[in-house]
Design a protein around this motif. Structure first.
Motif, PDB file in Angstrom:
ATOM      1  N   LEU A  13       0.866  -1.241   0.003  1.00 19.87           N
ATOM      2  CA  LEU A  13      -0.036  -0.199   0.068  1.00 19.87           C
ATOM      3  C   LEU A  13       0.960   1.357  -0.081  1.00 19.87           C
ATOM      4  O   LEU A  13       1.892   1.355   0.797  1.00 19.87           O
ATOM      5  CB  LEU A  13      -0.881  -0.003   1.193  1.00 19.87           C
ATOM      6  CG  LEU A  13      -1.901  -1.034   1.415  1.00 19.87           C
ATOM      7  CD1 LEU A  13      -2.416  -0.990   2.939  1.00 19.87           C
ATOM      8  CD2 LEU A  13      -3.072  -0.558   0.428  1.00 19.87           C
ATOM      9  N   TYR A  14       0.423   2.358  -0.864  1.00 20.49           N
ATOM     10  CA  TYR A  14       1.271   3.711  -0.709  1.00 20.49           C
ATOM     11  C   TYR A  14      -0.054   4.183  -0.080  1.00 20.49           C
ATOM     12  O   TYR A  14      -0.831   4.930  -0.818  1.00 20.49           O
ATOM     13  CB  TYR A  14       1.555   4.119  -2.034  1.00 20.49           C
ATOM     14  CG  TYR A  14       2.644   3.342  -3.054  1.00 20.49           C
ATOM     15  CD1 TYR A  14       3.727   3.391  -2.496  1.00 20.49           C
ATOM     16  CD2 TYR A  14       2.232   2.655  -4.104  1.00 20.49           C
ATOM     17  CE1 TYR A  14       4.757   2.714  -3.272  1.00 20.49           C
ATOM     18  CE2 TYR A  14       3.224   2.134  -4.858  1.00 20.49           C
ATOM     19  CZ  TYR A  14       4.462   2.250  -4.463  1.00 20.49           C
ATOM     20  OH  TYR A  14       5.391   1.658  -5.156  1.00 20.49           O
ATOM     21  N   GLY A  15       0.053   4.654   1.163  1.00 20.09           N
ATOM     22  CA  GLY A  15      -1.078   5.483   1.869  1.00 20.09           C
ATOM     23  C   GLY A  15      -2.218   4.434   1.768  1.00 20.09           C
ATOM     24  O   GLY A  15      -2.430   3.141   2.054  1.00 20.09           O
ATOM     25  N   GLU A  16      -3.409   5.101   0.982  1.00 19.41           N
ATOM     26  CA  GLU A  16      -4.592   4.615   0.669  1.00 19.41           C
ATOM     27  C   GLU A  16      -4.614   3.664  -0.491  1.00 19.41           C
ATOM     28  O   GLU A  16      -5.407   3.010  -0.587  1.00 19.41           O
ATOM     29  CB  GLU A  16      -5.758   5.400   0.543  1.00 19.41           C
ATOM     30  CG  GLU A  16      -5.703   6.475   1.776  1.00 19.41           C
ATOM     31  CD  GLU A  16      -7.041   5.822   2.743  1.00 19.41           C
ATOM     32  OE1 GLU A  16      -8.159   6.023   2.585  1.00 19.41           O
ATOM     33  OE2 GLU A  16      -6.391   5.621   3.850  1.00 19.41           O
ATOM     34  N   THR A  17      -3.452   3.951  -1.302  1.00 18.47           N
ATOM     35  CA  THR A  17      -3.576   3.156  -2.838  1.00 18.47           C
ATOM     36  C   THR A  17      -2.961   1.926  -2.503  1.00 18.47           C
ATOM     37  O   THR A  17      -1.868   1.440  -2.056  1.00 18.47           O
ATOM     38  CB  THR A  17      -2.528   4.058  -3.880  1.00 18.47           C
ATOM     39  OG1 THR A  17      -3.186   5.472  -3.721  1.00 18.47           O
ATOM     40  CG2 THR A  17      -2.591   3.471  -5.095  1.00 18.47           C
ATOM     41  N   SER A  18      -3.664   0.871  -2.983  1.00 13.68           N
ATOM     42  CA  SER A  18      -3.287  -0.344  -3.135  1.00 13.68           C
ATOM     43  C   SER A  18      -2.461  -0.789  -4.296  1.00 13.68           C
ATOM     44  O   SER A  18      -3.116  -0.732  -5.502  1.00 13.68           O
ATOM     45  CB  SER A  18      -4.210  -1.477  -3.144  1.00 13.68           C
ATOM     46  OG  SER A  18      -3.858  -2.794  -3.270  1.00 13.68           O
ATOM     47  N   ALA A  19      -1.248  -1.090  -4.379  1.00 14.44           N
ATOM     48  CA  ALA A  19      -0.287  -1.288  -5.624  1.00 14.44           C
ATOM     49  C   ALA A  19      -0.166  -2.698  -6.034  1.00 14.44           C
ATOM     50  O   ALA A  19      -0.046  -3.247  -7.044  1.00 14.44           O
ATOM     51  CB  ALA A  19       1.019  -0.644  -5.504  1.00 14.44           C
ATOM     52  N   VAL A  20       0.095  -3.520  -4.827  1.00 11.57           N
ATOM     53  CA  VAL A  20       0.128  -4.922  -5.183  1.00 11.57           C
ATOM     54  C   VAL A  20      -0.756  -5.680  -3.982  1.00 11.57           C
ATOM     55  O   VAL A  20      -0.996  -5.172  -2.840  1.00 11.57           O
ATOM     56  CB  VAL A  20       1.464  -5.515  -4.803  1.00 11.57           C
ATOM     57  CG1 VAL A  20       1.795  -7.103  -5.042  1.00 11.57           C
ATOM     58  CG2 VAL A  20       2.541  -4.557  -5.687  1.00 11.57           C
ATOM     59  N   GLY A  37       1.867  -6.068 -17.887  1.00  9.92           N
ATOM     60  CA  GLY A  37       0.506  -5.657 -17.598  1.00  9.92           C
ATOM     61  C   GLY A  37       0.315  -3.899 -17.867  1.00  9.92           C
ATOM     62  O   GLY A  37       1.404  -3.449 -18.410  1.00  9.92           O
ATOM     63  N   GLN A  38      -0.861  -3.393 -17.618  1.00  6.48           N
ATOM     64  CA  GLN A  38      -1.071  -2.127 -18.213  1.00  6.48           C
ATOM     65  C   GLN A  38      -0.373  -0.985 -17.148  1.00  6.48           C
ATOM     66  O   GLN A  38       0.314  -1.525 -16.114  1.00  6.48           O
ATOM     67  CB  GLN A  38      -2.463  -1.811 -18.109  1.00  6.48           C
ATOM     68  CG  GLN A  38      -3.345  -2.571 -19.081  1.00  6.48           C
ATOM     69  CD  GLN A  38      -4.625  -2.119 -19.283  1.00  6.48           C
ATOM     70  OE1 GLN A  38      -5.118  -1.679 -18.330  1.00  6.48           O
ATOM     71  NE2 GLN A  38      -5.102  -2.079 -20.399  1.00  6.48           N
ATOM     72  N   SER A  39       0.000  -0.166 -17.878  1.00  6.71           N
ATOM     73  CA  SER A  39       0.502   1.109 -17.026  1.00  6.71           C
ATOM     74  C   SER A  39      -0.256   1.184 -15.675  1.00  6.71           C
ATOM     75  O   SER A  39      -1.313   1.565 -15.757  1.00  6.71           O
ATOM     76  CB  SER A  39       0.709   2.407 -17.698  1.00  6.71           C
ATOM     77  OG  SER A  39       1.180   3.462 -17.051  1.00  6.71           O
ATOM     78  N   GLY A  40       0.579   1.259 -14.575  1.00  9.97           N
ATOM     79  CA  GLY A  40      -0.187   1.725 -13.363  1.00  9.97           C
ATOM     80  C   GLY A  40      -0.682   0.376 -12.593  1.00  9.97           C
ATOM     81  O   GLY A  40      -1.042   0.507 -11.609  1.00  9.97           O
ATOM     82  N   SER A  41      -0.416  -0.963 -13.182  1.00  9.58           N
ATOM     83  CA  SER A  41      -0.918  -2.194 -12.632  1.00  9.58           C
ATOM     84  C   SER A  41      -0.275  -2.627 -11.271  1.00  9.58           C
ATOM     85  O   SER A  41      -0.835  -3.523 -10.728  1.00  9.58           O
ATOM     86  CB  SER A  41      -1.188  -3.329 -13.705  1.00  9.58           C
ATOM     87  OG  SER A  41       0.058  -3.467 -14.215  1.00  9.58           O
ATOM     88  N   GLY A  42       0.821  -2.099 -11.253  1.00  5.84           N
ATOM     89  CA  GLY A  42       1.622  -2.481  -9.848  1.00  5.84           C
ATOM     90  C   GLY A  42       3.004  -3.377 -10.382  1.00  5.84           C
ATOM     91  O   GLY A  42       3.535  -3.705  -9.283  1.00  5.84           O
ATOM     92  N   LYS A  43       3.340  -3.278 -11.627  1.00  6.94           N
ATOM     93  CA  LYS A  43       4.528  -4.154 -12.139  1.00  6.94           C
ATOM     94  C   LYS A  43       5.790  -3.749 -11.241  1.00  6.94           C
ATOM     95  O   LYS A  43       6.556  -4.447 -10.531  1.00  6.94           O
ATOM     96  CB  LYS A  43       4.790  -4.098 -13.369  1.00  6.94           C
ATOM     97  CG  LYS A  43       3.389  -4.538 -14.266  1.00  6.94           C
ATOM     98  CD  LYS A  43       3.872  -4.407 -15.997  1.00  6.94           C
ATOM     99  CE  LYS A  43       4.235  -2.951 -16.426  1.00  6.94           C
ATOM    100  NZ  LYS A  43       3.183  -1.919 -16.213  1.00  6.94           N
ATOM    101  N   SER A  44       6.199  -2.433 -11.416  1.00 11.81           N
ATOM    102  CA  SER A  44       7.367  -1.973 -10.727  1.00 11.81           C
ATOM    103  C   SER A  44       7.414  -2.135  -9.386  1.00 11.81           C
ATOM    104  O   SER A  44       8.098  -2.389  -8.523  1.00 11.81           O
ATOM    105  CB  SER A  44       7.718  -0.486 -11.142  1.00 11.81           C
ATOM    106  OG  SER A  44       7.844  -0.451 -12.513  1.00 11.81           O
ATOM    107  N   SER A  45       6.115  -1.894  -8.792  1.00 12.81           N
ATOM    108  CA  SER A  45       6.059  -2.047  -7.381  1.00 12.81           C
ATOM    109  C   SER A  45       6.263  -3.340  -6.603  1.00 12.81           C
ATOM    110  O   SER A  45       7.104  -3.533  -5.914  1.00 12.81           O
ATOM    111  CB  SER A  45       4.693  -1.475  -6.885  1.00 12.81           C
ATOM    112  OG  SER A  45       4.236  -0.292  -7.210  1.00 12.81           O
ATOM    113  N   LEU A  46       5.773  -4.295  -7.579  1.00 10.78           N
ATOM    114  CA  LEU A  46       6.027  -5.684  -6.963  1.00 10.78           C
ATOM    115  C   LEU A  46       7.494  -6.145  -7.469  1.00 10.78           C
ATOM    116  O   LEU A  46       8.202  -6.514  -6.559  1.00 10.78           O
ATOM    117  CB  LEU A  46       5.236  -6.652  -7.938  1.00 10.78           C
ATOM    118  CG  LEU A  46       5.504  -8.024  -7.664  1.00 10.78           C
ATOM    119  CD1 LEU A  46       5.149  -8.436  -6.485  1.00 10.78           C
ATOM    120  CD2 LEU A  46       4.684  -9.043  -8.684  1.00 10.78           C
TER     121      LEU A  46
END
Ligand code: ATP
Length: 226
Positions: A13-20, A37-46
């Motif tokens: 989670l980034y604050g309220e945003t669930s990335a993974v 996956g699409q842009s913003g789907s959480g690939k880099s975060s994972l």
């Protein structure tokens, strides 16, 4: 094949945003896993969670049987430095160092003597067809050559895993395929596993295992939710 890295129930989670959300992955020695996956789907975060760069909000990641959660900051940074390699979209070479010195950097950071580190760098650069460029600075090589140097640097210390975030994303398609082939051939030949984030299906097709990220959820390719 022995498992090198595994993750279970990963949330970020980034604050309220669930990335993974509840991601699970298992990576074996020499395996190449692609995440599309699409842009913003959480690939880099994972990717950065798996690399021990971003701390997870929930779940566990094990490297060679040891949980990241059991390592202190110093142990985790030694792990990243010595057992992991990284390639980014724009190479991120240090402009004041030569191609050979850039490539030798992981070995120097691990405490290897300069002469040994440069010799090992020269060898891997040779395998990527870059022997003639050793003494040049990054500003004196092309984009494709620069990305090959970044690949050489990621593999020079024979890491267990290389994390690659759009490693060919800055290259034209011909160069992208060539650099990718060289990267994966070298990684596989030394038993290094690769986690490859890409938006490019052709790049992903060269992996052994494929995953799709969708709204923070990771699914094996072919099993994505419709
Ligand atoms: N530092 C941050 N702080 C807050 N939210 C973030 C941060 N980094 C990423 N996000 C958000 O997390 C989500 C996943 O982002 P991420 O960069 O992991 O996606 P991605 O699939 O790699 O995207 P891209 O393909 O565009 O690079 C997005 O909603 C993004 O806006």
């Amino acid at each position: 094949m022995s498992e090198v890295l595994s993750a279970k129930g990963i949330d970020l989670l980034y604050g309220e945003t669930s990335a993974v959300s509840n991601a699970q992955i298992s990576l074996h020695r020499g395996e190449v896993a692609a995440i599309t996956g699409q842009s913003g789907s959480g690939k880099s975060s994972l990717l950065y969670c798996l690399a021990g760069v971003l701390p997870v909000t929930r779940g566990e990641i094990h490297f060679e049987g040891r949980s990241f959660g059991d390592l202190d900051d110093e142990e985790l940074s030694a792990l990243r430095r010595e057992r992991f390699g990284f390639v980014f979209q724009y190479g991120e070479l240090l402009p004041e160092l030569t191609v050979e010195e850039n490539t030798a950097l992981p070995l120097r950071l691990a405490g290897r003597r300069k002469a040994d580190a440069l010799a090992a760098a020269g060898e891997v650069l040779g395998r990527l067809g870059l022997a003639d460029l050793c003494g040049r600075r990054p500003s004196q090589v092309s984009g494709g050559q620069s990305q090959r140097v970044a690949v050489a640097r990621s593999l020079v210390h024979k890491p267990a895993v290389v994390f690659a975030d759009e490693p060919t994303g800055s290259l034209d398609s011909g160069n992208a395929v060539a650099v990718l082939e060289e990267f994966l051939t070298l990684a596989r030949s030394q038993g290094t596993a690769v986690v490859l984030v890409t938006h490019d299906a052709q790049v992903a097709a060269r992996a052994d295992t494929r995953y799709i990220m969708c709204d923070g959820m990771l699914r094996p390719h072919g099993e994505e939710a419709s």
